[in-house]
Design an enzyme around this catalytic site. Structure first.
Site, mmCIF file in Angstrom:
data_model
loop_
_atom_site.group_PDB
_atom_site.id
_atom_site.type_symbol
_atom_site.label_atom_id
_atom_site.label_comp_id
_atom_site.label_asym_id
_atom_site.label_seq_id
_atom_site.Cartn_x
_atom_site.Cartn_y
_atom_site.Cartn_z
ATOM 1 N N ASP A 100 33.290 41.557 52.918
ATOM 2 C CA ASP A 100 32.836 42.289 53.873
ATOM 3 C C ASP A 100 31.858 43.217 53.538
ATOM 4 O O ASP A 100 31.829 44.389 53.791
ATOM 5 C CB ASP A 100 34.272 43.121 54.429
ATOM 6 C CG ASP A 100 33.835 44.126 55.726
ATOM 7 O OD1 ASP A 100 32.859 43.571 56.499
ATOM 8 O OD2 ASP A 100 34.382 44.994 55.609
ATOM 9 N N ASP A 117 35.512 49.305 48.664
ATOM 10 C CA ASP A 117 36.345 48.388 49.591
ATOM 11 C C ASP A 117 36.391 47.068 49.439
ATOM 12 O O ASP A 117 35.973 46.155 50.051
ATOM 13 C CB ASP A 117 35.707 48.648 51.018
ATOM 14 C CG ASP A 117 36.710 48.306 52.136
ATOM 15 O OD1 ASP A 117 37.740 47.957 51.840
ATOM 16 O OD2 ASP A 117 36.082 48.119 53.536
#
Length: 389
Positions: A100, A117
């Protein structure tokens, strides 16, 4: 989950357990990145589903996301190079794909890109790892092309730069390959700027079609995924160009790429790939080595003592420089001997036994002070009777 680390499965019916496993996965991924000296927040502690990490910021203010920054063209180019290298190091050193990656998951801290993340990051042997990597490459290129106004490499070039192994895996070899790719991109942009508007429009449309095909094409992860009837099609050049490049990367045989180029009548497809740029770079290095050897062989005269001393001093300096380079290497993976591996396993077993023994002792002490159920029930009934009175 498609990962070896979660091969025993996890509870999908309980959201709380899912969050706990997700936090554990992010902690393990951050540890991999930190061990490989990839810029990321330092993981500190994992307690249940809470992950404590290093704070990135100044004077209590967090560092901005790349999306929220307004960088100059020079800084934006530096950020692009750092992002590309982070993607390659994650794939080559940590065997991870972010999954991502975008301007929302990149921080600009102390003039450097930091990746965050990584909870959804997967290992390279994940069934969808290559699909995630293609999407990450497209996201990175789209941001720096639109917001930064840079001449970036194509999605396929970035994908191949991340996945291509180098015979010399040093940082210098990586930077050399990246410089050659960016020089190729700059030359292509300069060539298009000198052509007519119609020619530029046709080239842009062709690149858009090639990228759309690359994003949707199936990429085999091993030769077992190549069907038997496709082998004949590869030899005759009757397959998609992206598929041919993927098979060539697995086998190291560029004949399938040549067959596709010959069948389609396009010679520019080979020159745009990272493998062709890498082969041309290695060929130029070999040529320079042969030229230097030819010059040395042509000087067959007598050698003076001064020249011998100069060569000796140069060799000493080269050895010292190589030692400094070895000391400054940021990530070195060394294989353990069978004895060291056995000792490490034995140490883990001893630690587990000690932990199990400590837990048993704590439970036994708790039983000594624990109130029996019948005594507890009697005490509760007595209090109920007093309330009635």
């Amino acid at each position: 989950a498609g990962e070896h680390r979660w091969r025993k499965g996890y509870c999908k019916s309980n959201p709380r357990k899912m969050v706990k496993v997700w936090a554990e996965k992010e902690m393990r991924n951050y540890r991999r990145l930190h061990a490989a000296n990839i810029p990321c927040p330092t993981p500190i502690l994992l307690k249940s589903h809470v992950l404590i990490m290093e704070f990135l910021g100044n004077s209590g203010w967090p560092s901005p996301r790349l999306k929220d920054t307004s960088l100059s063209e020079r800084r934006m180019r530096e950020a692009y190079v750092q992002t590309v290298l982070i993607m390659r190091h994650m794939y080559q050193r940590c065997r991870l794909v972010h999954g991502d990656l975008s301007e929302y998951n990149l921080l600009w801290h102390n003039n450097e890109i930091y990746v965050i993340d990584v909870s959804q990051s997967v290992e390279t042997d994940h069934p969808s790892a290559l699909d995630f990597l293609r999407k990450d490459s497209a996201n990175v290129n789209d941001f720096f092309r639109k917001s930064g106004g840079l001449d970036v490499m194509s999605t396929r070039q970035l994908f191949e730069f991340v996945t291509s192994p180098l015979s010399d895996g040093s940082l210098e070899a990586e930077s050399t390959l990246l410089d050659n790719i960016m020089n190729h991109v700059g030359e292509t942009s300069a060539r298009l700027s000198g052509e007519s508007e119609e020619a530029r429009r046709e080239e842009t449309q062709r690149e858009a079609v090639d990228e759309a095909v690359f994003m949707s094409q199936f990429l085999p992860r091993s030769l077992n995924q190549v069907a038997e009837h496709e082998i004949k099609q590869l030899a005759e050049g009757e397959v998609e160009e992206t598929y041919a490049h993927a098979v060539a990367a697995l086998t190291g045989n560029q004949d399938v790429v040549d067959a596709v180029a010959k069948k389609s009548g396009r010679d520019d497809t080979k020159s745009k790939t990272v493998n062709s740029i890498l082969l041309s770079t290695e060929g130029s290095k070999k040529k320079e080595g042969l030229d230097a050897k030819f010059v040395d062989d042509s000087n067959n005269g007598a050698v003076s003592d001064e020249e011998v001393e100069n060569k000796y001093d140069a060799n000493i300096n080269e050895d010292s420089d190589s030692d400094d380079d070895d000391d400054s290497a940021r990530f070195i993976k060394t294989a353990m001997t069978p004895e060291e591996l056995a000792a490490a396993k034995e140490e883990v077993r001893a630690a587990r036994k000690a932990n199990k023994k400590a837990v048993k002792e704590a439970r036994s002490e708790k039983r000594l002070t624990k109130i029996k159920k019948k005594d507890k029930r009697k005490a509760i009934n007595k209090t109920k009777g007093n309330k009635k009175k």
